[in-house]
Design a protein around this motif. Structure first.
Motif, short mmCIF file in Angstrom:
data_model
loop_
_atom_site.label_atom_id
_atom_site.label_comp_id
_atom_site.label_asym_id
_atom_site.label_seq_id
_atom_site.Cartn_x
_atom_site.Cartn_y
_atom_site.Cartn_z
N GLU A 1 0.82 -1.21 0.00
CA GLU A 1 0.00 0.00 0.00
C GLU A 1 0.85 1.26 0.00
O GLU A 1 0.38 2.33 -0.42
CB GLU A 1 -0.94 -0.02 1.21
N ALA A 2 2.10 1.15 0.45
CA ALA A 2 3.02 2.30 0.37
C ALA A 2 3.60 2.48 -1.02
O ALA A 2 4.28 3.48 -1.27
CB ALA A 2 4.16 2.11 1.38
N GLY A 3 3.33 1.53 -1.91
CA GLY A 3 3.85 1.63 -3.27
C GLY A 3 5.16 0.91 -3.47
O GLY A 3 5.79 1.05 -4.51
N MET A 4 5.58 0.14 -2.46
CA MET A 4 6.83 -0.61 -2.57
C MET A 4 6.62 -1.84 -3.45
O MET A 4 5.54 -2.41 -3.49
CB MET A 4 7.32 -1.01 -1.18
N LYS A 5 7.70 -2.24 -4.12
CA LYS A 5 7.63 -3.38 -5.04
C LYS A 5 8.44 -4.58 -4.57
O LYS A 5 8.36 -5.65 -5.17
CB LYS A 5 8.12 -2.95 -6.43
N TYR A 6 9.23 -4.40 -3.51
CA TYR A 6 9.99 -5.54 -2.97
C TYR A 6 10.24 -5.28 -1.49
O TYR A 6 10.10 -4.16 -1.00
CB TYR A 6 11.30 -5.75 -3.73
N ALA A 7 10.57 -6.36 -0.78
CA ALA A 7 10.81 -6.26 0.66
C ALA A 7 11.94 -7.20 1.05
O ALA A 7 12.03 -8.31 0.53
CB ALA A 7 9.55 -6.59 1.45
N VAL A 8 12.79 -6.74 1.98
CA VAL A 8 13.99 -7.49 2.39
C VAL A 8 13.99 -7.58 3.92
O VAL A 8 13.95 -6.57 4.61
CB VAL A 8 15.27 -6.79 1.92
#
Length: 440
Positions: free
Chosen positions: A73-80
């Motif tokens: 929802e924040a517009g992020m496309k990946y997470a680590v």
């Protein structure tokens, strides 16, 4: 043995350069003392003083689906996520150690749940893995630059077998690359020191390590910290990539003033990793959060310079992302929902930075990010009238016109966008104009 191939490299980096925005998550035992992720080192805390946190680790509110949803929802496309930080505590069910989340009151394989949740939201999945390990008996203690026992001669390194530690390190990376499905990013951290005792490159048996990773996870993207840390750029910058080269440069807590080029002047792929406040791991007393308005502009700055932004959150001991961070993510998300097209797939404009803000570019389209308004119409510096096919407000899609009149005729080499009579921009943080260029 893995060897660099430019065409293959550019292909695997394509999604990453389109994504531009990701979430970093630092979480572990250090959320309980709540004084940052380096607490064991900075306070030179003995193992026996740290182990109670292991027996207390029970994040009753941990909900990886909520984390993944916030990122999307924040517009992020990946997470680590930090699968293992410097303290050696593992958030995954490693068969090589008992120092892991499944042996705490939590009893859960956090990495598996995180990866499942991130993938379910359509995000690319990444893991962070520390090369350091302050828990392992074979990692250098006395005299090491960072170990909590570095100043304790009674913690001699005699009978410590560093190769045995490396077998352990490689074994854990093999577990992560084998047991958890497709990984899109592996974020190693970090190399340090100089001279014969330097902890970098082949000190980690890096060629062997990266060759294994790339065989097990074809297409994976790896950072540059097997070679360097925040203080250097690595062998891709040199133009002579080593087998363990970083796929991207990882400036920490800074956005490079002019982006990053290799020493031959070719664009480098880079990602600025940035905290919301002053710490990566949860810190109870650190309330110096950067507002969403600032971080939106910093994201735009990264993209305008050809880079990504990896924005960190540090969940607390119960597993909650702090409310201040949640509010910041929501604010960024509201802007991204309307203006994301000026971020995703965009990069350098190849034009001088305007006084009003910044410019990002995607193919034949320029995005003018207006951080402030002008007196009169907005100059689209770098363009003349016959280059402009159309001007639109990104948030609404409405047409904006080229300004005409004697005031603007004095500047025949500049095209001006008429935004109407209101001196206040619709978005006080960043109002974006989409300028489609004519095919000449």
């Amino acid at each position: 043995m893995y060897r660099f191939q430019r065409d293959e490299y550019e292909k695997r980096m394509r999604w990453y350069q389109d994504a531009r925005f990701g979430m970093f998550i630092h979480w572990g035992l250090y959320a309980i003392p709540a004084r940052g992720e380096w607490v064991r080192s900075t306070e030179q805390m003995p193992e026996e003083d740290y182990m109670p946190f292991f027996h207390q680790f029970n994040p009753v509110d941990f909900d990886p689906k909520a984390w993944a949803r916030m990122a999307k929802e924040a517009g992020m496309k990946y997470a680590v996520l930090t699968a293992k930080h410097h303290d050696g505590f593992c958030l995954f069910d490693s068969q090589l150690t008992d120092f892991k989340s499944t042996n705490t009151p939590c009893g859960r394989d956090i990495v598996r749940e995180f990866l499942d949740a991130v993938r379910a939201e359509g995000l690319k999945a990444g893991l962070y893995f520390s090369l350091l390990d302050w828990h392992h008996p074979d990692y250098p203690h006395y005299g090491d630059q960072h170990h909590p026992m570095r100043n304790h001669p009674e913690c001699s390194n005699e009978n410590r077998d560093f190769n045995r530690y490396l077998d352990y390190l490689h074994g854990q990376v093999r577990e992560l690359c084998t047991n958890y499905g497709k990984l899109d990013i592996l974020w190693f951290d970090f190399s340090y020191g100089d001279g014969p005792e330097a902890m970098r490159g082949e000190k980690w048996r890096a060629t062997e390590l990266v060759t294994m990773v790339r065989e097990l996870q074809p297409g994976i993207i790896i950072d540059n910290r097997l070679e360097v840390s925040g203080e250097g750029f690595g062998s891709l910058w040199e133009g002579d990539p080593k087998p363990y080269h970083g796929d991207f440069v990882s400036p920490e807590q800074i956005i490079p003033p002019n982006g990053l080029l290799d020493k031959n002047g070719k664009d480098l792929v880079w990602e600025a990793c940035v905290t919301m406040n002053g710490n990566w791991g949860y810190c109870e007393t650190d309330r110096f959060f950067k507002p969403a308005s600032m971080l939106i502009k910093k994201l735009v700055e990264c993209v305008s310079k050809g880079g990504n932004l990896l924005l960190n959150v540090g969940p607390d001991a119960k597993g909650n992302i702090p409310m201040a961070s949640q509010e910041i993510l929501a604010g960024i998300g509201r802007w991204m929902a309307k203006n994301g097209e000026s971020i995703y797939g965009c990069g350098k404009a190849g034009m001088e930075k305007p006084d009003t803000g910044r410019i990002t570019r995607k193919d034949n389209t320029l995005y003018y990010h207006l951080f402030e308004n002008t007196i009169g119409a907005v100059p689209l510096q770098g363009l003349c009238r016959d280059q402009v096919k159309s001007i639109r407000w990104v948030a609404s899609g409405a047409e904006a016109h080229i300004a005409k009149g004697w005031v603007y005729d004095n500047y025949p080499d500049v095209v001006f966008a008429d935004l109407g009579p209101d001196p206040v921009l619709p978005d006080p943080v960043d109002t974006v104009l989409k300028v489609e260029l004519a095919s000449l």
